[in-house]
Design a protein around this motif. Structure first.
Motif, PDB file in Angstrom:
ATOM      1  N   GLU A  61       0.829  -1.207   0.000  1.00 53.28           N
ATOM      2  CA  GLU A  61       0.000   0.000   0.000  1.00 53.28           C
ATOM      3  C   GLU A  61       0.863   1.256   0.000  1.00 53.28           C
ATOM      4  O   GLU A  61       0.562   2.225  -0.696  1.00 53.28           O
ATOM      5  CB  GLU A  61      -0.934  -0.011   1.207  1.00 53.28           C
ATOM      6  N   GLU A  62       1.941   1.240   0.781  1.00 52.15           N
ATOM      7  CA  GLU A  62       2.833   2.395   0.841  1.00 52.15           C
ATOM      8  C   GLU A  62       3.551   2.598  -0.490  1.00 52.15           C
ATOM      9  O   GLU A  62       3.684   3.731  -0.974  1.00 52.15           O
ATOM     10  CB  GLU A  62       3.852   2.214   1.977  1.00 52.15           C
ATOM     11  N   ALA A  63       4.004   1.503  -1.116  1.00 51.03           N
ATOM     12  CA  ALA A  63       4.665   1.603  -2.421  1.00 51.03           C
ATOM     13  C   ALA A  63       3.698   2.132  -3.467  1.00 51.03           C
ATOM     14  O   ALA A  63       4.075   2.969  -4.305  1.00 51.03           O
ATOM     15  CB  ALA A  63       5.212   0.240  -2.829  1.00 51.03           C
ATOM     16  N   ARG A  64       2.472   1.681  -3.427  1.00 50.71           N
ATOM     17  CA  ARG A  64       1.457   2.160  -4.379  1.00 50.71           C
ATOM     18  C   ARG A  64       1.183   3.645  -4.172  1.00 50.71           C
ATOM     19  O   ARG A  64       1.086   4.414  -5.124  1.00 50.71           O
ATOM     20  CB  ARG A  64       0.175   1.359  -4.230  1.00 50.71           C
ATOM     21  N   MET A  67       4.098   5.607  -5.534  1.00 48.79           N
ATOM     22  CA  MET A  67       4.091   5.593  -6.994  1.00 48.79           C
ATOM     23  C   MET A  67       3.047   6.565  -7.526  1.00 48.79           C
ATOM     24  O   MET A  67       3.303   7.332  -8.462  1.00 48.79           O
ATOM     25  CB  MET A  67       3.804   4.169  -7.497  1.00 48.79           C
ATOM     26  N   LEU A  68       1.874   6.564  -6.928  1.00 48.10           N
ATOM     27  CA  LEU A  68       0.824   7.489  -7.367  1.00 48.10           C
ATOM     28  C   LEU A  68       1.216   8.935  -7.095  1.00 48.10           C
ATOM     29  O   LEU A  68       0.919   9.834  -7.884  1.00 48.10           O
ATOM     30  CB  LEU A  68      -0.495   7.149  -6.668  1.00 48.10           C
ATOM     31  N   GLU A  69       1.881   9.162  -5.963  1.00 45.05           N
ATOM     32  CA  GLU A  69       2.334  10.507  -5.608  1.00 45.05           C
ATOM     33  C   GLU A  69       3.386  11.010  -6.613  1.00 45.05           C
ATOM     34  O   GLU A  69       3.340  12.156  -7.052  1.00 45.05           O
ATOM     35  CB  GLU A  69       2.922  10.491  -4.196  1.00 45.05           C
ATOM     36  N   GLU A  70       4.306  10.132  -6.985  1.00 46.19           N
ATOM     37  CA  GLU A  70       5.375  10.530  -7.900  1.00 46.19           C
ATOM     38  C   GLU A  70       4.857  10.742  -9.322  1.00 46.19           C
ATOM     39  O   GLU A  70       5.369  11.601 -10.046  1.00 46.19           O
ATOM     40  CB  GLU A  70       6.475   9.462  -7.924  1.00 46.19           C
ATOM     41  N   ASN A  71       3.861   9.979  -9.733  1.00 51.14           N
ATOM     42  CA  ASN A  71       3.366  10.040 -11.103  1.00 51.14           C
ATOM     43  C   ASN A  71       2.108  10.888 -11.249  1.00 51.14           C
ATOM     44  O   ASN A  71       1.420  10.777 -12.261  1.00 51.14           O
ATOM     45  CB  ASN A  71       3.111   8.631 -11.625  1.00 51.14           C
TER      46      ASN A  71
END
Length: 74
Positions: A61-64, A67-71
């Motif tokens: 969940e944290e990785a997702r 990833m959403l924050e960066e993209n």
């Protein structure tokens, strides 16, 4: 009037079958209002340290989220 009685009987049978199925399964009634998350509880157990499966899920969940924050476009 006959159609009404037949329809009423069919609905009554369906409701009775659902009630019997509910009684046989003995499940507790649960709401659909968001569960414990809606009242601020992060996890269902009171364990100070989550289990390995929970840690894996939290890491995914944290990785997702990252990833959403960066993209993010906007």
């Amino acid at each position: 009037m006959l159609y009404f009685l037949i329809t009423f009987g069919v609905f009554a049978l369906v409701i009775a079958a659902m009630a019997i199925g509910y009684i046989i399964q003995r499940k507790t009634i649960s709401g659909s209002c968001g569960g414990l998350g809606s009242i601020g509880v992060e996890k269902a157990c009171d364990c100070p340290d989550p289990c390995d499966n929970r840690k894996k899920k939290m890491a995914k969940e944290e990785a997702r989220r990252k990833m959403l924050e960066e993209n993010r476009i906007i």
